[in-house]
Design an enzyme around this catalytic site. Structure first.
Site, PDB file in Angstrom:
ATOM      1  N   ASP A  25       0.831  -1.208   0.000  1.00 22.74           N
ATOM      2  CA  ASP A  25       0.000   0.000   0.000  1.00 22.74           C
ATOM      3  C   ASP A  25       0.866   1.258   0.000  1.00 22.74           C
ATOM      4  OD1 ASP A  25      -2.388   1.377  -0.036  1.00 22.74           O
ATOM      5  OD2 ASP A  25      -2.679   1.307   2.131  1.00 22.74           O
ATOM      6  N   ASN A  73     -11.256  -2.680  -4.913  1.00 22.71           N
ATOM      7  CA  ASN A  73     -10.535  -1.680  -5.711  1.00 22.71           C
ATOM      8  C   ASN A  73     -11.250  -1.306  -7.012  1.00 22.71           C
ATOM      9  OD1 ASN A  73      -7.264  -2.846  -4.611  1.00 22.71           O
ATOM     10  ND2 ASN A  73      -8.332  -0.995  -3.982  1.00 22.71           N
TER      11      ASN A  73
HETATM   12  C1  IPE Z   1      -5.471  -2.751  -0.021  1.00 19.42           C
HETATM   13  O1  IPE Z   1      -5.125  -1.418  -0.212  1.00 19.42           O
HETATM   14  C2  IPE Z   1      -5.468  -3.479  -1.324  1.00 19.42           C
HETATM   15  C3  IPE Z   1      -4.187  -3.584  -2.022  1.00 19.42           C
HETATM   16  C4  IPE Z   1      -3.026  -3.147  -1.624  1.00 19.42           C
HETATM   17  C5  IPE Z   1      -4.260  -4.265  -3.274  1.00 19.42           C
HETATM   18  P1  IPE Z   1      -6.217  -0.268  -0.322  1.00 19.42           P
HETATM   19  O2  IPE Z   1      -5.470   0.992  -0.491  1.00 19.42           O
HETATM   20  O3  IPE Z   1      -7.215  -0.622  -1.364  1.00 19.42           O
HETATM   21  O4  IPE Z   1      -6.921  -0.366   1.112  1.00 19.42           O
HETATM   22  P2  IPE Z   1      -7.858   0.685   1.855  1.00 19.42           P
HETATM   23  O5  IPE Z   1      -8.931   1.088   0.901  1.00 19.42           O
HETATM   24  O6  IPE Z   1      -7.005   1.860   2.239  1.00 19.42           O
HETATM   25  O7  IPE Z   1      -8.341  -0.047   3.059  1.00 19.42           O
HETATM   26  C1  IPE Z   2      -1.699   0.178  -3.336  1.00 23.27           C
HETATM   27  O1  IPE Z   2      -1.444   1.538  -3.348  1.00 23.27           O
HETATM   28  C2  IPE Z   2      -1.928  -0.385  -4.721  1.00 23.27           C
HETATM   29  C3  IPE Z   2      -3.309  -0.806  -4.991  1.00 23.27           C
HETATM   30  C4  IPE Z   2      -4.293  -0.798  -4.139  1.00 23.27           C
HETATM   31  C5  IPE Z   2      -3.563  -1.281  -6.321  1.00 23.27           C
HETATM   32  P1  IPE Z   2      -2.630   2.591  -3.339  1.00 23.27           P
HETATM   33  O2  IPE Z   2      -3.026   2.865  -4.757  1.00 23.27           O
HETATM   34  O3  IPE Z   2      -3.732   2.133  -2.462  1.00 23.27           O
HETATM   35  O4  IPE Z   2      -1.904   3.852  -2.735  1.00 23.27           O
HETATM   36  P2  IPE Z   2      -2.510   4.884  -1.691  1.00 23.27           P
HETATM   37  O5  IPE Z   2      -2.985   4.086  -0.513  1.00 23.27           O
HETATM   38  O6  IPE Z   2      -3.618   5.606  -2.372  1.00 23.27           O
HETATM   39  O7  IPE Z   2      -1.353   5.766  -1.353  1.00 23.27           O
HETATM   40 MG    MG Z   3      -4.129   2.405  -0.475  1.00 24.09          MG
END
Ligand code: IPE
Ligand code: IPE
Ligand code: MG
Length: 250
Positions: A25, A73
């Site tokens: 993340d 997502n």
């Molecule tokens: C969790 O991250 C899913 C992945 C890293 C693929 P998110 O960024 O989607 O999680 P939330 O929404 O902050 O809980």
């Molecule tokens: C994790 O990084 C990757 C996916 C969930 C695909 P994020 O895209 O959630 O990055 P932040 O949390 O917005 O910084």
């Molecule tokens: Mg995220």
């Protein structure tokens, strides 16, 4: 070493985690901080995946599981979702032969039916190509949700035992998407949030949790070593007392 369920039997505790599961993340925030579009963070995140796969293989980790795209997502803007899909295709295209050359097996788990056919057939081909590799198994969780996993496993379990009303954990476990792997010893979440976000809901029952503020694109071999060192200082009691553990090891 046989795979045991942490709730039905006390499992062995390996010095180096046999199975590490990671929520990668912070890609978006990594990019935003640099005044770049979010996708630049996802692109950079692929480099971190390469680094961590290599470091885990060298450390003797047997299973590495990476959360790449959750069942939630899809709620993101369409443009970001389609860029992520394209990135998934290019990464598969570029990396699979390298994984294969390094004797690494690739598995992709999740509800893959929602992906376009080209991606689905690339995934199937990559899994076929690397199926007999033995050094390490890398699992990419894509359109994965812990609740989805439990529900699909219940469906299969019920179908396998027609007329039954009482079920045991042992009957459910073989139908979970990652039945081929032991439960994770170590869970890592980068990016500062301290939550599970519907990752491996069943399998994390007794996993050691490690949270770091480091954004995923900055996660390095040193960051991994730090997480493993933290794991090595934990007392994994599985419900027992510390005194019982001391007795066992003395
Ligand atoms: C969790 O991250 C899913 C992945 C890293 C693929 P998110 O960024 O989607 O999680 P939330 O929404 O902050 O809980
Ligand atoms: C994790 O990084 C990757 C996916 C969930 C695909 P994020 O895209 O959630 O990055 P932040 O949390 O917005 O910084
Ligand atoms: Mg995220």
């Amino acid at each position: 070493m046989k795979y045991t369920s942490s709730t039905t039997e006390v499992p062995d505790v390996p010095a180096v985690p046999r199975h590490i599961a990671i929520i990668m993340d912070g890609n978006g925030r990594w990019a935003t901080k640099r005044f770049l579009p979010r996708v630049a963070g996802h692109v950079k995140g692929v480099d971190a995946v390469r680094t961590v796969v290599e470091a885990c293989a060298r450390s003797g980790v047997e299973y590495l599981t990476l959360f790449a795209f959750s069942s939630e997502n899809w709620r993101r803007p369409e443009e970001e979702v389609s860029l992520l899909m394209r990135l998934f295709v290019t990464a598969l295209d570029r990396e699979v032969s390298k994984l294969h050359a390094n004797n690494i097996r690739l598995k992709v788990v999740g509800d893959l039916s929602r992906f376009d056919e080209k991606l689905q057939s690339m995934i199937a081909a990559a899994e076929r190509k690397t199926a007999n590799n033995t050094r390490m198994t890398v699992t990419v969780c894509a359109n994965y949700g812990g609740r989805w996993d439990i529900m699909q496993a219940i469906g299969k379990m019920v179908a396998a035992h027609p007329g039954a009303h009482d079920f045991s954990e042992e009957q459910l476990a073989p139908h979970l998407a990652m039945a081929y792997a032991p439960e994770p010893d170590l869970f890592i979440r980068t990016g500062g949030e301290q939550r599970i976000s519907n990752f491996l809901m069943w399998q994390l029952a007794y996993t050691e949790l490690f949270f770091t503020d480091t954004y995923w694109p900055d996660f390095s071999k040193e960051s991994l070593d730090e997480a493993i060192a933290s794991y090595q200082h934990r007392e994994r009691r599985f419900g027992r007392t510390g005194a019982q553990l001391a007795e066992k090891t003395s």
